[in-house]
Design an enzyme around this catalytic site. Structure first.
Site, mmCIF file in Angstrom:
data_model
loop_
_atom_site.group_PDB
_atom_site.id
_atom_site.type_symbol
_atom_site.label_atom_id
_atom_site.label_comp_id
_atom_site.label_asym_id
_atom_site.label_seq_id
_atom_site.Cartn_x
_atom_site.Cartn_y
_atom_site.Cartn_z
ATOM 1 N N GLU A 89 0.903 -1.342 0.132
ATOM 2 C CA GLU A 89 -0.105 -0.111 -0.033
ATOM 3 C C GLU A 89 0.810 1.199 0.081
ATOM 4 O O GLU A 89 1.952 1.352 0.530
ATOM 5 C CB GLU A 89 -0.970 -0.047 1.275
ATOM 6 C CG GLU A 89 -1.879 -1.200 1.091
ATOM 7 C CD GLU A 89 -2.907 -1.156 2.238
ATOM 8 O OE1 GLU A 89 -4.147 -1.672 2.210
ATOM 9 O OE2 GLU A 89 -2.293 -0.812 3.433
ATOM 10 N N CYS A 102 3.136 8.347 1.572
ATOM 11 C CA CYS A 102 3.622 7.312 2.544
ATOM 12 C C CYS A 102 3.830 6.171 1.672
ATOM 13 O O CYS A 102 3.066 5.531 1.208
ATOM 14 C CB CYS A 102 2.490 7.222 3.583
ATOM 15 S SG CYS A 102 3.191 6.059 4.812
ATOM 16 N N CYS A 109 5.603 -7.062 7.741
ATOM 17 C CA CYS A 109 6.894 -6.475 8.982
ATOM 18 C C CYS A 109 6.779 -7.324 9.922
ATOM 19 O O CYS A 109 5.735 -7.869 10.301
ATOM 20 C CB CYS A 109 6.457 -5.104 9.463
ATOM 21 S SG CYS A 109 7.351 -4.404 10.372
ATOM 22 N N CYS A 113 5.357 -4.722 16.347
ATOM 23 C CA CYS A 113 4.695 -3.857 17.269
ATOM 24 C C CYS A 113 3.402 -4.211 17.781
ATOM 25 O O CYS A 113 2.573 -4.352 16.881
ATOM 26 C CB CYS A 113 4.755 -2.370 17.022
ATOM 27 S SG CYS A 113 6.430 -2.080 16.678
ATOM 28 N N CYS A 116 0.450 -2.275 15.875
ATOM 29 C CA CYS A 116 0.237 -2.008 14.605
ATOM 30 C C CYS A 116 -0.122 -2.917 13.605
ATOM 31 O O CYS A 116 0.305 -4.236 13.610
ATOM 32 C CB CYS A 116 1.845 -1.588 14.377
ATOM 33 S SG CYS A 116 2.116 -1.336 12.560
ATOM 34 N N CYS A 330 -1.844 5.728 10.036
ATOM 35 C CA CYS A 330 -0.544 5.406 10.533
ATOM 36 C C CYS A 330 -0.913 4.097 11.230
ATOM 37 O O CYS A 330 -1.944 3.919 12.093
ATOM 38 C CB CYS A 330 0.080 6.251 11.594
ATOM 39 S SG CYS A 330 0.735 7.634 10.950
HETATM 40 N N1 SAH Z 1 8.958 0.878 10.684
HETATM 41 C C1 SAH Z 1 9.124 2.120 10.912
HETATM 42 C C2 SAH Z 1 8.006 2.790 9.902
HETATM 43 C C3 SAH Z 1 6.779 2.362 9.600
HETATM 44 S S1 SAH Z 1 5.466 2.616 10.971
HETATM 45 C C4 SAH Z 1 8.459 2.661 12.454
HETATM 46 O O1 SAH Z 1 8.243 1.775 13.353
HETATM 47 O O2 SAH Z 1 8.703 3.911 12.554
HETATM 48 C C5 SAH Z 1 5.109 4.419 10.788
HETATM 49 C C6 SAH Z 1 4.494 4.696 12.138
HETATM 50 O O3 SAH Z 1 3.501 4.499 12.542
HETATM 51 C C7 SAH Z 1 5.314 4.497 13.418
HETATM 52 O O4 SAH Z 1 5.613 5.700 14.274
HETATM 53 C C8 SAH Z 1 4.373 3.561 14.001
HETATM 54 O O5 SAH Z 1 4.672 3.528 15.525
HETATM 55 C C9 SAH Z 1 3.030 4.300 13.905
HETATM 56 N N2 SAH Z 1 1.701 3.436 13.902
HETATM 57 C C10 SAH Z 1 1.743 1.983 14.094
HETATM 58 N N3 SAH Z 1 0.573 1.544 14.307
HETATM 59 C C11 SAH Z 1 -0.350 2.649 14.377
HETATM 60 C C12 SAH Z 1 -1.447 2.872 15.013
HETATM 61 N N4 SAH Z 1 -2.428 1.789 14.942
HETATM 62 N N5 SAH Z 1 -1.911 4.221 14.901
HETATM 63 C C13 SAH Z 1 -1.315 5.094 14.996
HETATM 64 N N6 SAH Z 1 0.284 5.067 14.539
HETATM 65 C C14 SAH Z 1 0.814 3.803 14.300
#
Ligand code: SAH
Length: 337
Positions: A89, A102, A109, A113, A116, A330
């Site tokens: 995406e 983006c 991935c 986390c 996420c 995000c």
């Molecule tokens: N792997 C990288 C880039 C991809 S994630 C990183 O971790 O930074 C991009 C951003 O979205 C990160 O800050 C991540 O923590 C955030 N993110 C992940 N899940 C989210 C959610 N459910 N709501 C808002 N932000 C989220």
């Protein structure tokens, strides 16, 4: 091979090894990126045999669009298909300062986390530099726009795909290609310390954002397994070295999750942790992911947290969510299909 896999440098190397001039690479780049000429045989100032060589060895296609979803706020999410059928995406956002894309750096991935959606599908492979370039080109062509800003914040961890990331940045930044200014490019990392160390050595004005999300190791490890490998101390030391080397301010992203990391004592702990670092904190509203039983902080708590940081002398901004209604916000990127 797909032409977009080449950086200007690697194309010049190839031309040189074939007995052509290095500057032919600049000419071909100009044709492809500036004049949008996708037929090598019609590149009139290029030696004929070189045109024929390019024609037999390279394809020059953008990505297949599997679907397009437009949000009420104008955010557009593209589901794109790679040549091997994998789907990724890319999300186009209208900001007051321009048009921001983006970009996805890995198919799935593996960092896991806890909040996420991207991590719900494990990484199957890296996205190549050409495939990242093609995300930009595909969306530009489909929407008939020029993208002014790029954030590498889609699915995947850019520093886990370092060389492709740097080639991608090289090409979109090149004056012979997309010419997106380095300061308009942002890379976001989960906190891969060796990546931050390498990034500090690059002579580039690209922005660095760190996904922090917690002010202490116990909580951060609970939310982000990577913290077991690179805890806060080495992480922040690498960030400080990065700032020393580059003189650039970094962004710490901090997701506000209700009753998890959003109390005023968390804000105080965060202020103490970041005091003296040339940074600002970007407070991100948590976007709901149906598989997880967690909620974003209430507006008043978000505001209270923000005010507390400011009062404690920490610069903070608050990111508005975009595209939540089309699962394009995000951390919501994943390929449901
Ligand atoms: N792997 C990288 C880039 C991809 S994630 C990183 O971790 O930074 C991009 C951003 O979205 C990160 O800050 C991540 O923590 C955030 N993110 C992940 N899940 C989210 C959610 N459910 N709501 C808002 N932000 C989220």
């Amino acid at each position: 091979m797909n032409f977009y896999e080449h950086t200007l440098e690697s194309l010049a190397d190839e031309f040189e090894s074939l007995g052509y001039k290095r500057f032919n690479a600049r000419q071909v780049f100009t044709w492809v990126y500036k004049k949008q000429m996708h037929d090598f045989s019609r590149m009139s100032d290029i030696p004929k045999p070189l045109r024929a060589y390019l024609d037999t060895h390279y394809t020059i296609e953008t990505l297949k669009v599997a679907s397009r979803h437009e949000s009420r706020d104008g955010t557009v999410k593209y589901l794109l298909e790679l040549d091997d059928g994998e789907r990724i995406e890319a999300v186009l956002m209208h900001q007051d300062y321009g048009l921001s894309l983006c970009v996805t750096s890995q198919v799935g991935c593996s960092f896991g986390c806890r909040f996420c959606a991207s991590g719900l599908k494990k990484k199957s492979r890296d996205v190549s530099s050409g495939e990242m370039v093609r995300q930009v080109l595909t969306v530009e062509a489909e929407e008939d726009v020029r993208i002014t800003h790029v954030v590498v914040m889609g699915t995947g961890e850019p520093f886990d795909n370092y060389d492709a990331l740097m080639d991608f940045i090289d090409t979109i930044n090149s004056p012979y290609a997309l010419e997106i200014g380095a300061r308009k490019i942002t890379v976001s990392t989960v906190g891969v310390v060796p990546g931050i160390e390498r990034f500090a050595e690059e002579d580039k004005q690209v922005n660095l954002a760190i996904s922090l999300h917690a002010p202490n190791d116990t909580l951060r490890s609970r939310l982000m397994p990577i913290n077991e490998v690179y805890p806060l101390k080495p992480l922040l030391e690498s960030v400080k070295r990065y700032i020393e080397k580059t003189n650039r301010r970094v962004t710490f992203e901090y997701l506000l999750i209700e009753d998890v990391n959003d109390s005023l004592s968390h804000a105080d702990e965060l202020s103490d942790l970041l005091r003296g670092i040339n940074c600002y904190v970007n407070l991100i509203p948590f976007n709901a992911v149906e598989e997880f039983n967690i909620k974003g902080s209430k507006d008043n708590q978000h505001r209270a947290f923000y005010d507390r940081l400011l009062k404690r002398g920490i610069r903070a901004t608050s990111r508005r969510e975009k595209g939540a209604d089309i699962d394009a916000a995000c951390g919501q990127l994943r390929t449901k299909s």
